[in-house]
Design a protein around this motif. Sequence first.
Motif, PDB file in Angstrom:
ATOM      1  N   GLU A  78       1.219   4.165  -2.723  1.00 46.39           N
ATOM      2  CA  GLU A  78       0.768   5.481  -2.505  1.00 46.39           C
ATOM      3  C   GLU A  78       2.014   6.511  -2.929  1.00 46.39           C
ATOM      4  O   GLU A  78       1.835   7.663  -3.252  1.00 46.39           O
ATOM      5  N   GLU A  79       3.397   6.289  -2.552  1.00 47.78           N
ATOM      6  CA  GLU A  79       4.422   6.905  -2.594  1.00 47.78           C
ATOM      7  C   GLU A  79       4.850   7.125  -4.282  1.00 47.78           C
ATOM      8  O   GLU A  79       5.096   8.175  -4.749  1.00 47.78           O
ATOM      9  N   TRP A 103       0.962  -1.373  -0.031  1.00 46.73           N
ATOM     10  CA  TRP A 103       0.054   0.091  -0.087  1.00 46.73           C
ATOM     11  C   TRP A 103       0.914   1.464   0.062  1.00 46.73           C
ATOM     12  O   TRP A 103       0.622   2.150  -1.000  1.00 46.73           O
ATOM     13  N   LYS A 104       1.846   1.034   0.936  1.00 42.59           N
ATOM     14  CA  LYS A 104       2.669   2.471   1.053  1.00 42.59           C
ATOM     15  C   LYS A 104       3.678   2.694  -0.467  1.00 42.59           C
ATOM     16  O   LYS A 104       3.485   3.794  -0.594  1.00 42.59           O
ATOM     17  N   ASP A 118       3.000   7.509   8.888  1.00 44.65           N
ATOM     18  CA  ASP A 118       2.250   6.304   8.782  1.00 44.65           C
ATOM     19  C   ASP A 118       2.870   4.793   9.256  1.00 44.65           C
ATOM     20  O   ASP A 118       2.042   4.043   9.700  1.00 44.65           O
TER      21      ASP A 118
END
Length: 141
Positions: free
Chosen positions: A19-20, A15-16, A40
Amino acid sequence: MAYNHGREDRKWRIWKEAEEKILRECGVDEATIEQIRTDDRADFNSNRRFYRWASDFGEYLEGMADREKQAEVRSVSDLLDEIESETLYLALITVDRRTLQIVLLKMQGYSTKEIAPLVHLTAGAIYARLNHLRKKLRKIL
């Protein structure tokens, strides 16, 4: 189901990274992305601690629910109500009330010396009553 840190960590990393990637495409500078990542991760760790505890507590509650609910025996009548063996029940209802009170207090963890003043008998008399009850129960059971 138990909390699986490895699985949750992999899901968070996927997920991270997604997102990045979006943030970089939108032109966000690396310092801001790193700050968001740090915040986060702190939230993830906080949630991890909670869910690990909640998972353990949930398993504990499930285990307690699986066990048969034990009724607390507080009186001689409660004691007699909890007996499932018919022969034991018939043997105990023939015993005098004071002896049953001694048995109940023993079950509750009282020592013979503590029971003596409660039932107005000597310690020797209590031992004799319990011995007589044991002999009676051996014959019946």
